[in-house]
Design a protein around this motif. Sequence first.
Motif, PDB file in Angstrom:
ATOM      1  N   SER A 105       0.829  -1.206   0.000  1.00  0.00           N
ATOM      2  CA  SER A 105       0.000   0.000   0.000  1.00  0.00           C
ATOM      3  C   SER A 105       0.866   1.259   0.000  1.00  0.00           C
ATOM      4  O   SER A 105       0.556   2.232  -0.685  1.00  0.00           O
ATOM      5  CB  SER A 105      -0.938  -0.006   1.207  1.00  0.00           C
ATOM      6  N   GLU A 106       1.984   1.230   0.731  1.00  0.00           N
ATOM      7  CA  GLU A 106       2.897   2.372   0.746  1.00  0.00           C
ATOM      8  C   GLU A 106       3.554   2.553  -0.620  1.00  0.00           C
ATOM      9  O   GLU A 106       3.707   3.682  -1.099  1.00  0.00           O
ATOM     10  CB  GLU A 106       3.983   2.172   1.809  1.00  0.00           C
ATOM     11  N   SER A 107       3.931   1.459  -1.250  1.00  0.00           N
ATOM     12  CA  SER A 107       4.552   1.530  -2.571  1.00  0.00           C
ATOM     13  C   SER A 107       3.581   2.073  -3.605  1.00  0.00           C
ATOM     14  O   SER A 107       3.950   2.907  -4.440  1.00  0.00           O
ATOM     15  CB  SER A 107       5.052   0.155  -2.994  1.00  0.00           C
ATOM     16  N   LEU A 108       2.322   1.627  -3.552  1.00  0.00           N
ATOM     17  CA  LEU A 108       1.319   2.128  -4.488  1.00  0.00           C
ATOM     18  C   LEU A 108       1.033   3.611  -4.240  1.00  0.00           C
ATOM     19  O   LEU A 108       0.850   4.373  -5.198  1.00  0.00           O
ATOM     20  CB  LEU A 108       0.041   1.314  -4.394  1.00  0.00           C
ATOM     21  N   ASP A 109       1.003   4.026  -2.984  1.00  0.00           N
ATOM     22  CA  ASP A 109       0.811   5.450  -2.682  1.00  0.00           C
ATOM     23  C   ASP A 109       1.965   6.280  -3.229  1.00  0.00           C
ATOM     24  O   ASP A 109       1.762   7.360  -3.778  1.00  0.00           O
ATOM     25  CB  ASP A 109       0.676   5.659  -1.174  1.00  0.00           C
ATOM     26  N   ARG A 110       3.178   5.779  -3.065  1.00  0.00           N
ATOM     27  CA  ARG A 110       4.346   6.477  -3.593  1.00  0.00           C
ATOM     28  C   ARG A 110       4.276   6.557  -5.118  1.00  0.00           C
ATOM     29  O   ARG A 110       4.587   7.580  -5.710  1.00  0.00           O
ATOM     30  CB  ARG A 110       5.615   5.755  -3.129  1.00  0.00           C
ATOM     31  N   ASN A 140      -6.625   0.857  -8.209  1.00  0.00           N
ATOM     32  CA  ASN A 140      -6.454  -0.169  -7.182  1.00  0.00           C
ATOM     33  C   ASN A 140      -4.997  -0.618  -7.113  1.00  0.00           C
ATOM     34  O   ASN A 140      -4.133   0.149  -6.737  1.00  0.00           O
ATOM     35  CB  ASN A 140      -7.409  -1.348  -7.388  1.00  0.00           C
ATOM     36  N   ASN A 141      -4.713  -1.851  -7.507  1.00  0.00           N
ATOM     37  CA  ASN A 141      -3.342  -2.346  -7.447  1.00  0.00           C
ATOM     38  C   ASN A 141      -2.738  -2.578  -8.836  1.00  0.00           C
ATOM     39  O   ASN A 141      -1.737  -3.264  -8.973  1.00  0.00           O
ATOM     40  CB  ASN A 141      -3.272  -3.623  -6.608  1.00  0.00           C
ATOM     41  N   LYS A 182       1.520   6.553  -6.896  1.00  0.00           N
ATOM     42  CA  LYS A 182       0.467   7.526  -7.210  1.00  0.00           C
ATOM     43  C   LYS A 182       0.979   8.952  -7.082  1.00  0.00           C
ATOM     44  O   LYS A 182       0.639   9.813  -7.893  1.00  0.00           O
ATOM     45  CB  LYS A 182      -0.742   7.317  -6.300  1.00  0.00           C
ATOM     46  N   ARG A 183       1.786   9.215  -6.046  1.00  0.00           N
ATOM     47  CA  ARG A 183       2.330  10.559  -5.858  1.00  0.00           C
ATOM     48  C   ARG A 183       3.314  10.926  -6.962  1.00  0.00           C
ATOM     49  O   ARG A 183       3.421  12.098  -7.321  1.00  0.00           O
ATOM     50  CB  ARG A 183       3.036  10.662  -4.499  1.00  0.00           C
ATOM     51  N   LYS A 223       7.019  14.906 -12.217  1.00  0.00           N
ATOM     52  CA  LYS A 223       6.779  13.548 -11.721  1.00  0.00           C
ATOM     53  C   LYS A 223       7.510  12.532 -12.591  1.00  0.00           C
ATOM     54  O   LYS A 223       7.906  12.825 -13.707  1.00  0.00           O
ATOM     55  CB  LYS A 223       5.284  13.279 -11.684  1.00  0.00           C
TER      56      LYS A 223
END
Length: 159
Positions: free
Chosen positions: A18-23, A49-50, A25-26, A41
């Motif tokens: 979840s942290e990797s996906l958030d990173r 999702n994933n 996304k950012r 970016k």
Amino acid sequence: MKLFPTSNYNFTIIGEPSESLDRLKRRTEISESLVSKKTNKSFVGKITNNTFKIISSEIGKGAFCVLNGEIINKNGVVDIEINKAFKILLSFFLCFPAIGIIVQLCTEKIKFSPIFVLVAILQVLLIRFVFIELAFRNLSKKSLNRLSDVLDIESFEKN
């Protein structure tokens, strides 16, 4: 023989998915079209999702490779292929030797020689297995390294 090269990789993430996906996304400029844009970016594309479908944000050469991936738990898979727009452009380049033979047949200034067919086949092979392959390997490696930095990937394994 595939006309255009592709690569498939399995990978393992160091931290939480979840942290990797958030990173990711950012660090991704969200866009439905996979076109390079001037942005601060790392990627341009969409993440749902994933799963993700992204390109590198480098102007010009970043859009050459599309990364389609999915993260399940700490494992993931990414498929790298050539962008559709570049496939169309490269298809025209692959047709040029055949067009040259047709033009040679239509104009009878020089006698047609069977060696022209051999030369055209060699030109197609050179374009496909040298120019396209080298560009794909180089640019996919750069995109994969950039993805590895963003997702904190521990290891890659080619399928």
